[in-house]
Design a protein around this motif. Structure first.
Motif, mmCIF file in Angstrom:
data_model
loop_
_atom_site.group_PDB
_atom_site.id
_atom_site.type_symbol
_atom_site.label_atom_id
_atom_site.label_comp_id
_atom_site.label_asym_id
_atom_site.label_seq_id
_atom_site.Cartn_x
_atom_site.Cartn_y
_atom_site.Cartn_z
ATOM 1 N N GLU A 1 0.501 -1.528 0.091
ATOM 2 C CA GLU A 1 -0.016 -0.394 0.222
ATOM 3 C C GLU A 1 0.830 1.139 -0.100
ATOM 4 N N THR A 2 -0.026 2.291 -0.270
ATOM 5 C CA THR A 2 1.320 3.494 -0.415
ATOM 6 C C THR A 2 1.305 4.105 1.378
ATOM 7 N N GLN A 3 2.258 4.551 0.824
ATOM 8 C CA GLN A 3 2.957 4.172 2.964
ATOM 9 C C GLN A 3 4.019 5.543 2.957
ATOM 10 N N SER A 4 3.877 7.257 4.082
ATOM 11 C CA SER A 4 4.900 7.407 4.353
ATOM 12 C C SER A 4 6.058 7.533 4.031
ATOM 13 N N VAL A 5 6.870 8.281 4.286
ATOM 14 C CA VAL A 5 8.187 8.324 4.746
ATOM 15 C C VAL A 5 8.939 7.784 5.891
ATOM 16 N N ALA A 6 7.931 7.712 6.271
ATOM 17 C CA ALA A 6 8.041 7.662 8.328
ATOM 18 C C ALA A 6 7.936 6.542 8.210
ATOM 19 N N GLU A 7 6.653 5.722 8.113
ATOM 20 C CA GLU A 7 5.913 3.660 8.063
ATOM 21 C C GLU A 7 7.253 3.818 7.491
ATOM 22 N N LEU A 8 7.473 3.598 6.312
ATOM 23 C CA LEU A 8 8.515 3.291 5.471
ATOM 24 C C LEU A 8 10.119 2.860 6.409
#
Length: 136
Positions: free
Chosen positions: A78-85
């Motif tokens: 899924e699409t993720q934010s840089v922080a989540e990655l």
């Protein structure tokens, strides 16, 4: 054998291995010593959204490290934010930014930013719309 700061004996090379965490890899080793991320003008804010590009060129012949592949796998779900990655790959944000820059240059991912608060509709207008819908 050498001695550590407390005078206790230590095996040579043991500073690169933490028995609880496994082998230690310095962040600059993952990025090849680079600290700048991607093409000029592209910023990877913590809330920037990263999506795997479905039309991305094949990466079979491209030398990607395991960290690059981990980011691709996380984006595949899924699409993720840089922080989540960063959290999902268990990597420092600075390293993730450099690696995402590589993936962006290869055309593997796209980056978008959430709508800035200044461009969102005024709360007063939204309340008027809600009141108008309730009146129907």
């Amino acid at each position: 054998m050498t001695e550590d700061m407390t005078g206790a004996p230590r095996e040579l090379g043991s500073q690169w291995y933490d028995h609880e965490a496994g082998p230690l890899v310095r962040p600059y080793a993952m990025t090849g010593g680079r600290t700048k991320s991607g093409p000029a003008g592209v910023r990877f804010d913590l809330i920037a959204l990263v999506t795997l590009d479905p039309g991305a060129p094949a990466t079979e012949g491209v030398p990607l490290g395991p960290e690059h592949l981990a980011l691709i796998d996380l984006c595949r779900k899924e699409t993720q934010s840089v922080a989540e990655l960063s959290a999902g790959a268990d990597l420092p944000v600075g390293v993730v930014r450099v690696l995402l820059g590589d993936l962006l240059e290869l055309g593997c991912v796209t980056v978008s930013r959430p709508v800035p608060p200044a461009q969102l509709p005024d709360e007063r207008i939204l309340r008027e719309v809600i009141d108008g819908l309730r009146a129907l």
